[in-house]
Design a protein around this motif. Structure first.
Motif, PDB file in Angstrom:
ATOM      1  N   LEU A 264       0.832  -1.198   0.000  1.00 35.58           N
ATOM      2  CA  LEU A 264       0.000   0.000   0.000  1.00 35.58           C
ATOM      3  C   LEU A 264       0.868   1.250   0.000  1.00 35.58           C
ATOM      4  CD1 LEU A 264      -2.579  -1.024   2.760  1.00 35.58           C
ATOM      5  CD2 LEU A 264      -2.956  -1.067   0.283  1.00 35.58           C
ATOM      6  N   GLN A 265       0.363   2.310  -0.610  1.00 31.12           N
ATOM      7  CA  GLN A 265       0.944   3.626  -0.410  1.00 31.12           C
ATOM      8  C   GLN A 265       0.272   4.213   0.828  1.00 31.12           C
ATOM      9  OE1 GLN A 265       0.756   6.183  -3.805  1.00 31.12           O
ATOM     10  NE2 GLN A 265       2.135   4.924  -5.027  1.00 31.12           N
ATOM     11  N   THR A 266       1.070   4.544   1.837  1.00 32.11           N
ATOM     12  CA  THR A 266       0.519   4.942   3.121  1.00 32.11           C
ATOM     13  C   THR A 266       0.965   6.352   3.482  1.00 32.11           C
ATOM     14  OG1 THR A 266       2.373   3.756   4.133  1.00 32.11           O
ATOM     15  CG2 THR A 266       0.249   2.623   4.056  1.00 32.11           C
ATOM     16  N   PHE A 267       0.067   7.095   4.122  1.00 30.36           N
ATOM     17  CA  PHE A 267       0.309   8.502   4.418  1.00 30.36           C
ATOM     18  C   PHE A 267      -0.242   8.835   5.799  1.00 30.36           C
ATOM     19  CE2 PHE A 267      -0.411   7.792  -0.064  1.00 30.36           C
ATOM     20  CZ  PHE A 267       0.643   8.447  -0.692  1.00 30.36           C
ATOM     21  N   LEU A 268       0.426   9.756   6.475  1.00 27.16           N
ATOM     22  CA  LEU A 268      -0.027  10.267   7.766  1.00 27.16           C
ATOM     23  C   LEU A 268      -0.113  11.777   7.696  1.00 27.16           C
ATOM     24  CD1 LEU A 268      -0.631  10.142  10.829  1.00 27.16           C
ATOM     25  CD2 LEU A 268       1.857  10.095  11.210  1.00 27.16           C
ATOM     26  N   MET A 269      -1.233  12.320   8.141  1.00 24.52           N
ATOM     27  CA  MET A 269      -1.405  13.759   8.185  1.00 24.52           C
ATOM     28  C   MET A 269      -2.233  14.128   9.403  1.00 24.52           C
ATOM     29  SD  MET A 269      -4.015  13.998   4.937  1.00 24.52           S
ATOM     30  CE  MET A 269      -4.767  15.575   5.333  1.00 24.52           C
ATOM     31  N   GLY A 270      -2.092  15.356   9.833  1.00 22.13           N
ATOM     32  CA  GLY A 270      -2.897  15.875  10.927  1.00 22.13           C
ATOM     33  C   GLY A 270      -3.421  17.244  10.536  1.00 22.13           C
ATOM     34  N   PHE A 271      -3.802  18.020  11.513  1.00 25.77           N
ATOM     35  CA  PHE A 271      -4.260  19.377  11.256  1.00 25.77           C
ATOM     36  C   PHE A 271      -3.840  20.238  12.438  1.00 25.77           C
ATOM     37  CE2 PHE A 271      -7.581  16.600  12.789  1.00 25.77           C
ATOM     38  CZ  PHE A 271      -8.038  17.224  13.942  1.00 25.77           C
ATOM     39  N   PRO A 272      -3.343  21.444  12.179  1.00 23.33           N
ATOM     40  CA  PRO A 272      -2.850  22.271  13.281  1.00 23.33           C
ATOM     41  C   PRO A 272      -3.980  22.817  14.138  1.00 23.33           C
ATOM     42  CG  PRO A 272      -2.740  23.477  11.205  1.00 23.33           C
ATOM     43  CD  PRO A 272      -3.156  22.079  10.857  1.00 23.33           C
ATOM     44  N   VAL A 273      -3.797  22.714  15.438  1.00 26.07           N
ATOM     45  CA  VAL A 273      -4.678  23.368  16.411  1.00 26.07           C
ATOM     46  C   VAL A 273      -3.766  24.303  17.209  1.00 26.07           C
ATOM     47  CG1 VAL A 273      -6.298  23.067  18.311  1.00 26.07           C
ATOM     48  CG2 VAL A 273      -6.172  21.344  16.503  1.00 26.07           C
ATOM     49  N   PRO A 274      -3.663  25.550  16.790  1.00 25.42           N
ATOM     50  CA  PRO A 274      -2.623  26.436  17.341  1.00 25.42           C
ATOM     51  C   PRO A 274      -2.803  26.712  18.828  1.00 25.42           C
ATOM     52  CG  PRO A 274      -3.616  27.348  15.333  1.00 25.42           C
ATOM     53  CD  PRO A 274      -4.474  26.203  15.769  1.00 25.42           C
ATOM     54  N   ALA A 275      -1.664  26.867  19.503  1.00 23.56           N
ATOM     55  CA  ALA A 275      -1.681  27.340  20.878  1.00 23.56           C
ATOM     56  C   ALA A 275      -1.932  28.844  20.882  1.00 23.56           C
ATOM     57  CB  ALA A 275      -0.350  27.029  21.561  1.00 23.56           C
ATOM     58  N   GLY A 276      -2.565  29.328  21.923  1.00 17.57           N
ATOM     59  CA  GLY A 276      -2.764  30.762  22.066  1.00 17.57           C
ATOM     60  C   GLY A 276      -1.418  31.473  22.182  1.00 17.57           C
ATOM     61  N   ASP A 277      -1.292  32.610  21.503  1.00 20.11           N
ATOM     62  CA  ASP A 277      -0.017  33.323  21.484  1.00 20.11           C
ATOM     63  C   ASP A 277      -0.100  34.729  22.075  1.00 20.11           C
ATOM     64  OD1 ASP A 277      -1.452  34.668  19.559  1.00 20.11           O
ATOM     65  OD2 ASP A 277      -0.163  34.081  17.886  1.00 20.11           O
ATOM     66  N   GLY A 278      -1.192  35.054  22.716  1.00 23.32           N
ATOM     67  CA  GLY A 278      -1.366  36.374  23.276  1.00 23.32           C
ATOM     68  C   GLY A 278      -2.139  37.302  22.369  1.00 23.32           C
ATOM     69  N   ASP A 279      -2.133  37.003  21.059  1.00 25.22           N
ATOM     70  CA  ASP A 279      -2.946  37.751  20.101  1.00 25.22           C
ATOM     71  C   ASP A 279      -4.196  36.953  19.766  1.00 25.22           C
ATOM     72  OD1 ASP A 279      -1.188  39.963  19.884  1.00 25.22           O
ATOM     73  OD2 ASP A 279       0.083  38.840  18.505  1.00 25.22           O
ATOM     74  N   ALA A 280      -3.974  35.749  19.227  1.00 28.02           N
ATOM     75  CA  ALA A 280      -5.090  34.834  19.002  1.00 28.02           C
ATOM     76  C   ALA A 280      -5.255  33.984  20.254  1.00 28.02           C
ATOM     77  CB  ALA A 280      -4.834  33.964  17.778  1.00 28.02           C
ATOM     78  N   GLY A 281      -5.965  34.524  21.227  1.00 27.69           N
ATOM     79  CA  GLY A 281      -6.178  33.798  22.468  1.00 27.69           C
ATOM     80  C   GLY A 281      -5.120  34.112  23.509  1.00 27.69           C
ATOM     81  N   PRO A 282      -5.267  33.577  24.703  1.00 29.61           N
ATOM     82  CA  PRO A 282      -4.307  33.807  25.782  1.00 29.61           C
ATOM     83  C   PRO A 282      -2.948  33.219  25.435  1.00 29.61           C
ATOM     84  CG  PRO A 282      -5.825  32.056  26.367  1.00 29.61           C
ATOM     85  CD  PRO A 282      -6.344  32.655  25.100  1.00 29.61           C
ATOM     86  N   ASP A 283      -1.891  33.776  25.982  1.00 25.08           N
ATOM     87  CA  ASP A 283      -0.547  33.267  25.709  1.00 25.08           C
ATOM     88  C   ASP A 283      -0.337  31.963  26.473  1.00 25.08           C
ATOM     89  OD1 ASP A 283       2.054  32.839  25.047  1.00 25.08           O
ATOM     90  OD2 ASP A 283       2.823  34.741  25.831  1.00 25.08           O
ATOM     91  N   GLU A 284      -0.235  30.870  25.720  1.00 31.34           N
ATOM     92  CA  GLU A 284      -0.026  29.553  26.329  1.00 31.34           C
ATOM     93  C   GLU A 284       1.441  29.140  26.294  1.00 31.34           C
ATOM     94  OE1 GLU A 284      -4.066  27.087  25.715  1.00 31.34           O
ATOM     95  OE2 GLU A 284      -3.121  27.661  23.806  1.00 31.34           O
ATOM     96  N   LEU A 285       2.324  30.066  25.887  1.00 31.53           N
ATOM     97  CA  LEU A 285       3.775  29.846  25.915  1.00 31.53           C
ATOM     98  C   LEU A 285       4.192  28.611  25.113  1.00 31.53           C
ATOM     99  CD1 LEU A 285       4.334  30.549  29.732  1.00 31.53           C
ATOM    100  CD2 LEU A 285       4.512  32.179  27.829  1.00 31.53           C
ATOM    101  N   GLY A 286       3.395  28.267  24.104  1.00 28.70           N
ATOM    102  CA  GLY A 286       3.681  27.090  23.291  1.00 28.70           C
ATOM    103  C   GLY A 286       3.212  25.787  23.897  1.00 28.70           C
TER     104      GLY A 286
END
Length: 277
Positions: free
Chosen positions: A137-159
């Motif tokens: 089989l040709q096999t692939f793995l992918m996800g999708f980003p769920v960003p941490a808050g950075d102080g602008d888009a949401g609270p700063d979660e420090l990564g």
């Protein structure tokens, strides 16, 4: 026409699928996400993104099909918490091999894991080659980003907004607001870990082994207090579009050098349809 493979009959699968068909298996988890999110958070996110992205890719001409989501996976970092349902690495790998064997009995040759749970990543990466080698089989793995808050888009979660934080909670408020209790959300950002700039999660040069209870007894890592459905909708829209674009590329992907195919020269194939690295 439904794109859920399980809604076809067996003979219809044999008639309908081809070597160019892309089968998408959402992989999530059933695990503790604090007192404000449901156990099914990762499964809901993965299945929702996969369903919408398959529909979009099909509209663009991709022969994509959705497999039933795999919900019970490798969640031992939350094994201490009641409600978490987890498989050992050995059990999950055996399950993935059995599913790959089943996919190989269809005409399809492209299998994609669309993953919504970070604890699955390392094992799924191993499974990619295992299924490639065993079944061609040709096999692939992918996800999708769920960003941490950075102080602008949401609270700063420090990564450190990786589990039950601003992004996940916002996305769930968009997808299933009935399952979110924001009144029980609390900030659980491990500020003290900024003293260790080289040690952390996926983006750091030194990765650690960890349990979610290492950072706080309630197992949340992030700050969900400012979560909102509008931000979740934006995360979802971006995830669906990026996933659909990935499906388009996967559908036309061929690792064999074009000149080798045109000339008829050997391309490294070994019995069973696999290719030597």
């Amino acid at each position: 026409m439904s794109r859920l493979l399980e809604e076809l009959s067996g003979p219809a699968v044999a008639r309908t699928l081809t070597a160019d068909s892309v089968l998408v298996l959402p992989t999530g988890a059933i695990e503790h996400h604090g007192d404000h999110l449901p156990l099914a958070t990762d499964r809901i996110m993965a299945e929702s993104v996969a369903t919408a992205a398959v529909e979009r890719a099909v509209a663009r001409g991709v022969d994509a099909w959705l497999l039933h989501p795999l919900a019970y996976t490798k969640s031992d970092e939350h094994s201490w918490a009641p409600g978490t349902m987890w498989l050992s690495g050995e059990t999950l790998m055996a399950t993935l091999v059995d599913l790959g064997r089943s996919v190989a009995m269809t005409p399809a040759r492209k299998l994609v894991f669309l993953n919504g749970h970070g604890g699955n990543v390392a094992l799924l990466q191993v499974a990619l080659r295992e299924l490639r080698r065993r079944f061609g089989l040709q096999t692939f793995l992918m996800g999708f980003p769920v960003p941490a808050g950075d102080g602008d888009a949401g609270p700063d979660e420090l990564g450190y907004g990786i589990h039950g934080g601003h992004g996940e909670t916002s996305l769930m408020m968009h997808l299933r607001p009935d399952l979110v209790d924001l009144g029980r959300a609390e900030r659980r950002v491990p500020d003290h870990l900024t003293a260790y700039p080289r040690i952390g999660f996926h983006s750091k040069p030194v990765i650690m082994g960890w349990l979610s209870s290492d950072f706080h007894p309630d197992g949340v890592i992030g700050d969900p207090t400012g979560a909102n459905a509008a931000y979740g909708a934006a995360i979802f829209a971006a995830a669906v579009e990026e996933s659909a674009r990935s499906f388009e590329e996967i559908a036309r992907f061929d690792p064999a050098p074009p000149m080798s195919r045109a000339s008829g020269e050997p391309t490294g194939d070994i019995p069973g349809g696999t290719r030597q690295a």
